[in-house]
Each structure stands twice: as C-alpha cells, then as structure tokens.
Design a protein around this motif. Structure first.
Motif, PDB file in Angstrom:
ATOM      1  N   ALA A 147      33.135 -31.005  35.218  1.00 10.36           N
ATOM      2  CA  ALA A 147      32.532 -29.826  36.032  1.00 10.36           C
ATOM      3  C   ALA A 147      33.880 -29.072  36.418  1.00 10.36           C
ATOM      4  O   ALA A 147      33.508 -27.796  36.268  1.00 10.36           O
ATOM      5  CB  ALA A 147      31.969 -30.381  37.574  1.00 10.36           C
ATOM      6  N   ARG A 148      34.962 -29.568  36.811  1.00 15.67           N
ATOM      7  CA  ARG A 148      35.840 -28.612  37.137  1.00 15.67           C
ATOM      8  C   ARG A 148      36.520 -27.936  35.830  1.00 15.67           C
ATOM      9  O   ARG A 148      36.710 -26.632  36.184  1.00 15.67           O
ATOM     10  CB  ARG A 148      37.111 -29.564  37.500  1.00 15.67           C
ATOM     11  CG  ARG A 148      37.170 -29.810  39.027  1.00 15.67           C
ATOM     12  CD  ARG A 148      38.218 -30.658  39.582  1.00 15.67           C
ATOM     13  NE  ARG A 148      38.825 -31.647  39.011  1.00 15.67           N
ATOM     14  CZ  ARG A 148      38.345 -33.015  39.367  1.00 15.67           C
ATOM     15  NH1 ARG A 148      37.582 -33.294  40.511  1.00 15.67           N
ATOM     16  NH2 ARG A 148      38.750 -34.063  38.768  1.00 15.67           N
ATOM     17  N   ASP A 149      36.467 -28.475  34.731  1.00 23.73           N
ATOM     18  CA  ASP A 149      37.029 -27.746  33.565  1.00 23.73           C
ATOM     19  C   ASP A 149      35.810 -26.588  33.208  1.00 23.73           C
ATOM     20  O   ASP A 149      36.421 -25.496  32.869  1.00 23.73           O
ATOM     21  CB  ASP A 149      36.750 -28.687  32.201  1.00 23.73           C
ATOM     22  CG  ASP A 149      38.105 -29.670  32.412  1.00 23.73           C
ATOM     23  OD1 ASP A 149      38.969 -29.559  33.249  1.00 23.73           O
ATOM     24  OD2 ASP A 149      37.976 -30.729  31.605  1.00 23.73           O
ATOM     25  N   VAL A 150      34.600 -26.955  33.194  1.00 26.73           N
ATOM     26  CA  VAL A 150      33.889 -25.850  32.805  1.00 26.73           C
ATOM     27  C   VAL A 150      33.776 -24.847  34.006  1.00 26.73           C
ATOM     28  O   VAL A 150      33.721 -23.480  33.549  1.00 26.73           O
ATOM     29  CB  VAL A 150      32.121 -26.205  32.733  1.00 26.73           C
ATOM     30  CG1 VAL A 150      31.394 -25.105  32.547  1.00 26.73           C
ATOM     31  CG2 VAL A 150      32.004 -27.362  31.376  1.00 26.73           C
ATOM     32  N   ALA A 151      33.743 -24.877  35.141  1.00 19.36           N
ATOM     33  CA  ALA A 151      33.720 -24.052  36.383  1.00 19.36           C
ATOM     34  C   ALA A 151      35.143 -23.321  36.359  1.00 19.36           C
ATOM     35  O   ALA A 151      35.118 -21.982  36.492  1.00 19.36           O
ATOM     36  CB  ALA A 151      33.545 -24.666  37.731  1.00 19.36           C
ATOM     37  N   PHE A 176      22.006 -30.984  24.891  1.00 20.84           N
ATOM     38  CA  PHE A 176      22.673 -30.404  26.089  1.00 20.84           C
ATOM     39  C   PHE A 176      23.531 -31.370  27.070  1.00 20.84           C
ATOM     40  O   PHE A 176      23.170 -32.380  27.597  1.00 20.84           O
ATOM     41  CB  PHE A 176      21.485 -30.109  27.042  1.00 20.84           C
ATOM     42  CG  PHE A 176      21.883 -29.293  28.171  1.00 20.84           C
ATOM     43  CD1 PHE A 176      22.781 -28.302  28.429  1.00 20.84           C
ATOM     44  CD2 PHE A 176      20.685 -29.362  29.272  1.00 20.84           C
ATOM     45  CE1 PHE A 176      23.006 -27.580  29.541  1.00 20.84           C
ATOM     46  CE2 PHE A 176      21.019 -28.555  30.590  1.00 20.84           C
ATOM     47  CZ  PHE A 176      22.004 -27.638  30.482  1.00 20.84           C
ATOM     48  N   GLY A 177      24.868 -31.158  26.726  1.00 19.63           N
ATOM     49  CA  GLY A 177      25.981 -32.443  27.171  1.00 19.63           C
ATOM     50  C   GLY A 177      26.131 -31.898  28.598  1.00 19.63           C
ATOM     51  O   GLY A 177      25.923 -31.069  29.332  1.00 19.63           O
ATOM     52  N   ASN A 178      26.954 -33.304  29.156  1.00 22.09           N
ATOM     53  CA  ASN A 178      27.280 -32.988  30.601  1.00 22.09           C
ATOM     54  C   ASN A 178      28.071 -31.698  30.812  1.00 22.09           C
ATOM     55  O   ASN A 178      29.156 -31.725  30.367  1.00 22.09           O
ATOM     56  CB  ASN A 178      27.982 -34.436  30.970  1.00 22.09           C
ATOM     57  CG  ASN A 178      27.153 -35.928  30.949  1.00 22.09           C
ATOM     58  OD1 ASN A 178      27.444 -36.559  30.470  1.00 22.09           O
ATOM     59  ND2 ASN A 178      26.122 -35.652  31.684  1.00 22.09           N
ATOM     60  N   SER A 179      27.822 -30.944  32.220  1.00 22.77           N
ATOM     61  CA  SER A 179      28.321 -29.849  32.625  1.00 22.77           C
ATOM     62  C   SER A 179      28.250 -28.743  31.541  1.00 22.77           C
ATOM     63  O   SER A 179      28.726 -27.653  31.657  1.00 22.77           O
ATOM     64  CB  SER A 179      29.930 -30.246  32.760  1.00 22.77           C
ATOM     65  OG  SER A 179      29.935 -30.978  33.948  1.00 22.77           O
ATOM     66  N   GLU A 180      27.627 -28.605  30.553  1.00 25.71           N
ATOM     67  CA  GLU A 180      27.349 -27.700  29.521  1.00 25.71           C
ATOM     68  C   GLU A 180      26.473 -26.587  30.388  1.00 25.71           C
ATOM     69  O   GLU A 180      25.607 -27.014  31.334  1.00 25.71           O
ATOM     70  CB  GLU A 180      26.621 -27.969  28.293  1.00 25.71           C
ATOM     71  CG  GLU A 180      27.868 -28.638  27.331  1.00 25.71           C
ATOM     72  CD  GLU A 180      27.212 -28.859  25.885  1.00 25.71           C
ATOM     73  OE1 GLU A 180      28.004 -29.377  25.182  1.00 25.71           O
ATOM     74  OE2 GLU A 180      25.970 -28.711  25.801  1.00 25.71           O
ATOM     75  N   VAL A 181      26.563 -25.294  29.985  1.00 23.84           N
ATOM     76  CA  VAL A 181      25.812 -24.244  30.639  1.00 23.84           C
ATOM     77  C   VAL A 181      25.295 -23.144  29.561  1.00 23.84           C
ATOM     78  O   VAL A 181      25.667 -22.988  28.495  1.00 23.84           O
ATOM     79  CB  VAL A 181      26.862 -23.278  31.508  1.00 23.84           C
ATOM     80  CG1 VAL A 181      26.062 -22.226  32.035  1.00 23.84           C
ATOM     81  CG2 VAL A 181      27.647 -24.136  32.466  1.00 23.84           C
ATOM     82  N   LEU A 182      23.845 -23.210  29.648  1.00 22.89           N
ATOM     83  CA  LEU A 182      22.952 -22.456  29.071  1.00 22.89           C
ATOM     84  C   LEU A 182      22.808 -21.107  29.584  1.00 22.89           C
ATOM     85  O   LEU A 182      22.700 -20.732  30.814  1.00 22.89           O
ATOM     86  CB  LEU A 182      21.553 -22.919  28.619  1.00 22.89           C
ATOM     87  CG  LEU A 182      21.673 -24.585  28.010  1.00 22.89           C
ATOM     88  CD1 LEU A 182      20.080 -24.807  27.893  1.00 22.89           C
ATOM     89  CD2 LEU A 182      22.237 -24.242  26.659  1.00 22.89           C
ATOM     90  N   LEU A 183      22.780 -19.857  28.910  1.00 22.52           N
ATOM     91  CA  LEU A 183      22.298 -18.658  29.403  1.00 22.52           C
ATOM     92  C   LEU A 183      20.831 -18.095  28.778  1.00 22.52           C
ATOM     93  O   LEU A 183      20.495 -18.452  27.833  1.00 22.52           O
ATOM     94  CB  LEU A 183      23.311 -17.578  29.049  1.00 22.52           C
ATOM     95  CG  LEU A 183      22.774 -15.972  28.953  1.00 22.52           C
ATOM     96  CD1 LEU A 183      22.650 -15.837  30.721  1.00 22.52           C
ATOM     97  CD2 LEU A 183      23.787 -15.148  28.376  1.00 22.52           C
ATOM     98  N   LEU A 184      19.998 -17.937  29.992  1.00 24.73           N
ATOM     99  CA  LEU A 184      18.676 -17.601  29.808  1.00 24.73           C
ATOM    100  C   LEU A 184      18.548 -15.944  30.243  1.00 24.73           C
ATOM    101  O   LEU A 184      18.730 -15.704  31.314  1.00 24.73           O
ATOM    102  CB  LEU A 184      17.710 -18.229  30.501  1.00 24.73           C
ATOM    103  CG  LEU A 184      17.724 -19.876  30.664  1.00 24.73           C
ATOM    104  CD1 LEU A 184      16.795 -20.389  31.478  1.00 24.73           C
ATOM    105  CD2 LEU A 184      17.974 -20.204  28.956  1.00 24.73           C
ATOM    106  N   ALA A 185      18.471 -15.201  29.373  1.00 24.44           N
ATOM    107  CA  ALA A 185      18.363 -13.614  29.464  1.00 24.44           C
ATOM    108  C   ALA A 185      17.657 -12.959  28.563  1.00 24.44           C
ATOM    109  O   ALA A 185      17.483 -13.518  27.566  1.00 24.44           O
ATOM    110  CB  ALA A 185      19.983 -13.271  29.382  1.00 24.44           C
ATOM    111  N   LYS A 186      16.754 -12.195  28.997  1.00 24.76           N
ATOM    112  CA  LYS A 186      16.096 -11.221  28.049  1.00 24.76           C
ATOM    113  C   LYS A 186      16.762 -10.391  27.102  1.00 24.76           C
ATOM    114  O   LYS A 186      15.881 -10.185  25.907  1.00 24.76           O
ATOM    115  CB  LYS A 186      15.179 -10.112  29.157  1.00 24.76           C
ATOM    116  CG  LYS A 186      14.233 -10.637  30.017  1.00 24.76           C
ATOM    117  CD  LYS A 186      13.302 -11.474  29.377  1.00 24.76           C
ATOM    118  CE  LYS A 186      12.528 -12.405  30.181  1.00 24.76           C
ATOM    119  NZ  LYS A 186      11.367 -13.418  29.959  1.00 24.76           N
ATOM    120  N   ASN A 187      17.855 -10.343  27.383  1.00 20.77           N
ATOM    121  CA  ASN A 187      18.959  -9.473  26.329  1.00 20.77           C
ATOM    122  C   ASN A 187      19.633 -10.422  25.437  1.00 20.77           C
ATOM    123  O   ASN A 187      20.608 -10.045  24.861  1.00 20.77           O
ATOM    124  CB  ASN A 187      19.456  -8.320  27.031  1.00 20.77           C
ATOM    125  CG  ASN A 187      20.407  -8.992  27.839  1.00 20.77           C
ATOM    126  OD1 ASN A 187      20.603 -10.135  28.290  1.00 20.77           O
ATOM    127  ND2 ASN A 187      21.585  -8.033  28.376  1.00 20.77           N
TER     128      ASN A 187
END
Length: 241
Positions: free
Chosen positions: A36-40, A214-225
């Motif tokens: 979590a710290r690394d991704v943040a 979808f791995g631990n602490s990974e982040v996905l972006l959901l956006a119309k563009n």
C-alpha cells in the motif's frame, strides 16, 4: 461523471496463508502495508493529492499537473480500511503539510468483498475439489468458484456494482460545477473490484475474469475518456498462494 480509481487492498493474513477470505476480517501483513505504501508513493510522485474535506477544487496556483482525489471510499473490512488509511496518509502529506491518516475516508458497506458462502475460510487449494470443475472458471493464476452454497454469484456482484456506481455518481456529481476537476478513490477487494470495472464499461463478467489479475494494492482507472484496456493505472505484479 468523475474519474474513479479502484484499488484493491494490500495482502492480508488470509492472502498470505492461502485462505479464502470473503467477509473474514483479517489485518494486513507487513508485506500488505508495504504494498500500500509503495503504490501510494507512486501515486504521489505521479501528482495525486487527497484534498481535505473543506477543499472543493485543487490548488489553482500549482505549476505541476495535479490529480485531485476528493474522497476515498473504503470497504469496512480492516484489510481495505487499513489500506485506505495508508493511501490517505501519503496522498494528503503534501497538501496538509503532514501525514494525516484520518483523511477524507468514508466507509461504505457496498464495497465489501463478495460473500464466499460455504467457501469462506477454506484453503484456496480446495476450490476445485469442493466446487467441482464445472462450477469453477479457471485462469492461469486463479480458480474462480461460481455458485457455491450461500455465495454471491458474479451476476449478483455486477448488480451490486451498478447500484454502487449510481450512488457514487449521485453523491459526487449532481449540480457540482467542479465535478470534472477531481477524482475518487475506491478501496475494495479482488472479486468485487473486477466487477466494478466490468459494470462501469458494460463488459461480460466471464471475459473480465479471464482478462487480468487484480493484484494486492493495484489500482484501476475507470473514466469515460479512458478505454477499458488502459484501466491498469498502477500494478504490483504480486500473486498470493
């Protein structure tokens, strides 16, 4: 609609021990906290900042591009809420002058992990034996059980995800003229996070399960563009037993 970033929690004790967690409420491991710290910190370096509750827009005087996070919504399970606090502490540090783990975090029951039913607390290695191969969708990394007794199915999760997205839009758009100037961060779980992605882009849930891990602490972006194939904003490339 505002841009939505969906993060999975860091590794928890059940993940490390190869146990199916579902609604079990185990804490993060040391590795999970570090994930979590690394991704943040990667997000911080990329220009992400968590606004304080009193802020409505990013600082217009900033000379560098800022991705303003207006609020963090988290599952109430401690592996997610602890991850959310770590994200909040790091992403608010340059806005408020010091780390503040209280941040702008709202616990939301709708973000809780899938109910695993009778598979809750079982070893991950037992999925095919307990459920039968015909009731399992297997990828090269994960066996997804489909319909064990008492469990939410993936169609159930899609319905919950669609309701969540409507709630998020109603809470954060409305008559707000600044809605397009900020983003939201949702901290949730593996199965449900993928179904939020599937619901947002109106994709077939079976295909989504096969598409990516979808791995631990990974982040996905959901956006119309932003197209669905570009959803992985921050990856960790780490897999649990």
């Amino acid at each position: 609609m505002v841009n939505i970033y969906v993060a999975r929690h860091g590794q928890d004790v059940d993940n490390a021990n190869g146990i199916l967690n579902g609604h079990r409420n185990q804490p993060l491991t040391d590795l999970g906290r570090q994930q979590a710290r690394d991704v943040a910190n990667r997000m911080l370096q990329a220009g992400f900042r968590l606004l304080s509750p009193s802020q409505n827009t990013p600082d217009s005087s900033s000379t560098t591009p800022i991705t303003a996070i207006r609020a963090i919504y988290s599952s109430p399970l401690q592996r997610a809420s602890e991850t959310a606090k770590i994200f909040a502490g790091i992403l608010s540090s340059e806005v408020h002058g010091e780390s503040s783990e209280s941040g702008n975090i709202q616990l939301l029951d709708a973000l809780i992990e899938r109910n695993f039913g009778i598979m809750t607390g079982m070893p991950t290695s037992s999925i095919i034996e307990k459920c039968g191969q015909e009731h399992v969708l297997s990828t090269d990394k994960i066996h997804y059980f489909l319909d064990p007794e008492g469990a939410e199915t993936f169609p159930d999760l899609i319905a919950r995800a669609k309701a969540l997205l409507i709630f998020i839009e109603n809470e954060n758009s409305g008559n707000d003229d600044n809605a397009d100037q900020y983003s939201l961060l949702l901290v949730t779980h593996g199965d449900f996070g993928k179904m939020i992605y599937a619901a947002y882009y109106d994709l077939d849930w079976e295909e989504v399960l096969k598409q990516f891990h979808f791995g631990n602490s990974e982040v996905l972006l959901l956006a119309k563009n932003s197209p669905p194939e570009k959803a992985h904003a921050f990856e960790t490339s780490q897999f649990n037993p």
